[in-house]
Motif scaffolding. Structure first.
Motif, PDB file in Angstrom:
ATOM      1  N   LEU A 125       0.719  -1.351   0.488  1.00 37.27           N
ATOM      2  CA  LEU A 125      -0.194   0.207   0.012  1.00 37.27           C
ATOM      3  C   LEU A 125       0.909   1.066   0.111  1.00 37.27           C
ATOM      4  O   LEU A 125       0.739   1.676  -1.027  1.00 37.27           O
ATOM      5  CB  LEU A 125      -0.751   0.010   1.659  1.00 37.27           C
ATOM      6  CG  LEU A 125      -2.031  -1.130   0.967  1.00 37.27           C
ATOM      7  CD1 LEU A 125      -2.743  -1.065   2.079  1.00 37.27           C
ATOM      8  CD2 LEU A 125      -2.974  -1.187   0.252  1.00 37.27           C
ATOM      9  N   VAL A 126       1.769   1.381   1.378  1.00 36.23           N
ATOM     10  CA  VAL A 126       2.541   3.025   1.577  1.00 36.23           C
ATOM     11  C   VAL A 126       3.377   2.556   1.749  1.00 36.23           C
ATOM     12  O   VAL A 126       4.027   1.957   3.205  1.00 36.23           O
ATOM     13  CB  VAL A 126       1.563   3.888   2.346  1.00 36.23           C
ATOM     14  CG1 VAL A 126       2.210   5.422   1.968  1.00 36.23           C
ATOM     15  CG2 VAL A 126      -0.181   4.397   1.237  1.00 36.23           C
ATOM     16  N   GLY A 302       1.168   1.847  -4.073  1.00 36.17           N
ATOM     17  CA  GLY A 302       0.842   1.291  -4.534  1.00 36.17           C
ATOM     18  C   GLY A 302       2.001   0.683  -5.245  1.00 36.17           C
ATOM     19  O   GLY A 302       2.731   0.066  -4.772  1.00 36.17           O
ATOM     20  N   GLN A 303       2.469   0.912  -6.845  1.00 38.50           N
ATOM     21  CA  GLN A 303       2.690   0.147  -7.676  1.00 38.50           C
ATOM     22  C   GLN A 303       4.379   0.890  -7.236  1.00 38.50           C
ATOM     23  O   GLN A 303       5.112   0.256  -7.640  1.00 38.50           O
ATOM     24  CB  GLN A 303       2.341   0.845  -8.880  1.00 38.50           C
ATOM     25  CG  GLN A 303       3.465  -0.650 -10.041  1.00 38.50           C
ATOM     26  CD  GLN A 303       3.792  -2.074  -9.789  1.00 38.50           C
ATOM     27  OE1 GLN A 303       2.204  -2.111  -9.512  1.00 38.50           O
ATOM     28  NE2 GLN A 303       4.497  -2.872 -10.000  1.00 38.50           N
ATOM     29  N   LYS A 304       4.838   2.340  -6.916  1.00 39.43           N
ATOM     30  CA  LYS A 304       6.155   2.782  -6.453  1.00 39.43           C
ATOM     31  C   LYS A 304       6.701   1.309  -5.534  1.00 39.43           C
ATOM     32  O   LYS A 304       7.547   1.537  -5.578  1.00 39.43           O
ATOM     33  CB  LYS A 304       5.764   3.200  -6.352  1.00 39.43           C
ATOM     34  CG  LYS A 304       5.551   4.651  -7.563  1.00 39.43           C
ATOM     35  CD  LYS A 304       5.752   6.561  -7.548  1.00 39.43           C
ATOM     36  CE  LYS A 304       5.214   6.596  -9.243  1.00 39.43           C
ATOM     37  NZ  LYS A 304       5.807   8.671  -8.709  1.00 39.43           N
ATOM     38  N   PHE A 305       5.326   1.250  -4.320  1.00 39.70           N
ATOM     39  CA  PHE A 305       6.302   1.095  -2.971  1.00 39.70           C
ATOM     40  C   PHE A 305       6.325  -0.674  -3.549  1.00 39.70           C
ATOM     41  O   PHE A 305       7.581  -1.220  -3.492  1.00 39.70           O
ATOM     42  CB  PHE A 305       4.982   0.764  -2.212  1.00 39.70           C
ATOM     43  CG  PHE A 305       5.191   0.126  -0.832  1.00 39.70           C
ATOM     44  CD1 PHE A 305       6.969  -0.260  -0.857  1.00 39.70           C
ATOM     45  CD2 PHE A 305       4.452  -0.137  -0.001  1.00 39.70           C
ATOM     46  CE1 PHE A 305       7.196  -0.896   0.799  1.00 39.70           C
ATOM     47  CE2 PHE A 305       4.830  -0.713   0.999  1.00 39.70           C
ATOM     48  CZ  PHE A 305       5.881  -0.527   1.519  1.00 39.70           C
ATOM     49  N   ALA A 306       5.740  -1.432  -4.751  1.00 41.90           N
ATOM     50  CA  ALA A 306       6.172  -2.955  -5.386  1.00 41.90           C
ATOM     51  C   ALA A 306       7.256  -2.667  -5.814  1.00 41.90           C
ATOM     52  O   ALA A 306       7.906  -3.457  -5.610  1.00 41.90           O
ATOM     53  CB  ALA A 306       4.393  -3.437  -5.754  1.00 41.90           C
ATOM     54  N   ASP A 307       7.336  -2.239  -6.493  1.00 43.72           N
ATOM     55  CA  ASP A 307       8.784  -1.637  -7.474  1.00 43.72           C
ATOM     56  C   ASP A 307       9.998  -1.595  -6.741  1.00 43.72           C
ATOM     57  O   ASP A 307      10.942  -2.655  -6.597  1.00 43.72           O
ATOM     58  CB  ASP A 307       8.389  -0.591  -8.697  1.00 43.72           C
ATOM     59  CG  ASP A 307       7.759  -0.505  -9.665  1.00 43.72           C
ATOM     60  OD1 ASP A 307       6.833  -1.552  -9.722  1.00 43.72           O
ATOM     61  OD2 ASP A 307       7.403  -0.136  -9.834  1.00 43.72           O
ATOM     62  N   TYR A 308       9.760  -0.951  -5.556  1.00 42.07           N
ATOM     63  CA  TYR A 308      11.060  -0.501  -4.173  1.00 42.07           C
ATOM     64  C   TYR A 308      11.141  -1.943  -3.804  1.00 42.07           C
ATOM     65  O   TYR A 308      12.251  -2.271  -4.009  1.00 42.07           O
ATOM     66  CB  TYR A 308      10.728   0.287  -3.751  1.00 42.07           C
ATOM     67  CG  TYR A 308      11.135   0.741  -2.293  1.00 42.07           C
ATOM     68  CD1 TYR A 308      12.578   1.221  -2.724  1.00 42.07           C
ATOM     69  CD2 TYR A 308      11.455  -0.157  -1.026  1.00 42.07           C
ATOM     70  CE1 TYR A 308      13.221   1.069  -0.966  1.00 42.07           C
ATOM     71  CE2 TYR A 308      11.921   0.155   0.132  1.00 42.07           C
ATOM     72  CZ  TYR A 308      13.247   0.642   0.077  1.00 42.07           C
ATOM     73  OH  TYR A 308      14.056   0.880   0.879  1.00 42.07           O
ATOM     74  N   LEU A 309      10.531  -2.793  -3.314  1.00 40.32           N
ATOM     75  CA  LEU A 309       9.937  -3.915  -2.755  1.00 40.32           C
ATOM     76  C   LEU A 309      10.940  -5.423  -3.864  1.00 40.32           C
ATOM     77  O   LEU A 309      11.728  -5.868  -3.118  1.00 40.32           O
ATOM     78  CB  LEU A 309       9.384  -4.948  -2.278  1.00 40.32           C
ATOM     79  CG  LEU A 309       8.340  -3.363  -1.454  1.00 40.32           C
ATOM     80  CD1 LEU A 309       7.072  -4.759  -1.096  1.00 40.32           C
ATOM     81  CD2 LEU A 309       9.054  -3.613   0.152  1.00 40.32           C
ATOM     82  N   ASP A 310      10.520  -5.275  -5.235  1.00 38.24           N
ATOM     83  CA  ASP A 310      11.394  -5.993  -5.715  1.00 38.24           C
ATOM     84  C   ASP A 310      12.887  -5.326  -5.690  1.00 38.24           C
ATOM     85  O   ASP A 310      13.693  -6.465  -5.713  1.00 38.24           O
ATOM     86  CB  ASP A 310      10.698  -5.967  -7.247  1.00 38.24           C
ATOM     87  CG  ASP A 310       9.767  -6.378  -7.372  1.00 38.24           C
ATOM     88  OD1 ASP A 310       9.330  -7.058  -6.926  1.00 38.24           O
ATOM     89  OD2 ASP A 310       8.749  -5.830  -8.304  1.00 38.24           O
TER      90      ASP A 310
END
Length: 321
Positions: A125-126, A302-310
């Motif tokens: 999420l954030v 959202g997707q920016k957080f998901a990309d960071y986690l990757d």
């Protein structure tokens, strides 16, 4: 002789029965204007009083101050360096009324141990903050910098503490080992316990959060050897402490803190929580938390957080090779 119509009729009846059961069990679609109602759990996979617990209570308070018809309650499920709580959160799949406040160990724990989850099992999420670590020693320690510490440890392993086997403290130790250091590690349940161990002489040095270490530096009980930040802290006390990079060490530790939802939630639920958390981050409670805990504010949704986690996961795989 059997009737030629019997088999088709039976198959038709079974198909109608299965179809009817599927319709009875099917969940109605989540409306675009979905909002949570009643009690919302915010799971923390660590004990009360630690950094993860504090961050969860700040986010919960910020969300509750929106007065949006729900009440967020922090729930602690500790054990296994986070494994117990995060494994239990798998059962919330599809539940829009459940949140998870987590941190870096959600990436690192599955890399080091056989657990039934990875960060990909949950919905980012954030990311609301970043943290780092510094290294402190008693005031009479025979080293004044982290470079001194690493050099001394090459001759004889230095005893250090660590709150968790795959958390931020373990990353500090891994960074120093990468630079040639040797350490024996004493496990503790929290940063507070690590610092108490250092104060009592059970260990020689301690990695710690800046907020936890600062009072001991001000009292003169400890001295700071370095920070693992990219740049020095903007703080009257900690701003005097050089980074490990300034001392010639290739060592940096970044810890993320964020909110995730269960896997399988509907898109309206994901959108709602991202918007609500971003609103909560405008509260004085959140701003004071960032300032007082010497954190780096972050806002990846959202997707920016998901990309960071990757990207972070790829980095951690290098650390835990």
């Amino acid at each position: 002789m059997k009737s030629p119509l019997r088999v088709p009729l039976v198959l038709t009846s079974v198909a109608m029965l299965v179809s009817g059961c599927s319709l009875m069990n099917a969940k109605p679609p989540v409306p675009d204007d979905w909002t949570p109602r009643g009690s919302v759990s915010a799971l923390v996979a660590f004990a009360p009083g630690g950094g993860s617990d504090r961050s969860a209570r700040v986010i919960a308070q910020g969300l509750n101050e929106l007065h949006a018809g729900f009440d967020v309650n922090v729930e602690n499920k500790e054990g296994g360096s986070g494994a117990v709580g995060w494994a239990s959160f798998l059962s919330e799949k599809g539940n829009g009324n459940a949140l998870l406040v987590a941190e870096t160990a959600l990436n690192t724990l599955p890399l080091a141990y056989d657990v039934p989850f990875t960060y990909r099992d949950f919905t980012p999420l954030v990311m609301f903050a970043q943290d780092s670590r510094m290294v402190v020693a008693r005031k009479d320690a025979p080293y004044d910098t982290c470079a001194d510490l690493v050099e001394a440890s090459r001759k004889k392993p230095v005893k250090t503490g660590s709150s968790g086997k795959t958390g931020a403290d373990s990353l500090v130790i891994a960074e120093f080992k990468k630079n040639g250091g040797r350490f024996s590690v004493v496990p503790y349940g929290s940063t507070g316990e690590v610092l108490t161990g250092l104060l009592g002489g059970q260990i020689d040095v301690a990695p710690a959060s800046a907020a936890a270490a600062k009072p001991y530096l001000q009292s003169g009980d400890f001295k700071a050897l370095c920070t693992l930040t990219d740049k020095r802290y903007k703080d009257p006390v900690l701003g005097k402490v050089p980074t490990a990079k300034e001392q010639g060490l290739d060592a940096q530790v970044t810890v993320w803190r964020g909110v995730l939802a269960p896997g399988g939630i509907a898109e309206p639920q994901r959108r709602y929580w991202i918007k609500a958390i971003n609103k909560a981050m405008k509260s004085r409670t959140y701003r004071d938390y960032i300032k007082n805990d010497l954190l780096i504010p972050a806002d990846l949704s959202g997707q920016k957080f998901a990309d960071y986690l990757d990207a972070y996961d790829r980095q951690m795989k290098e650390v835990y090779r």
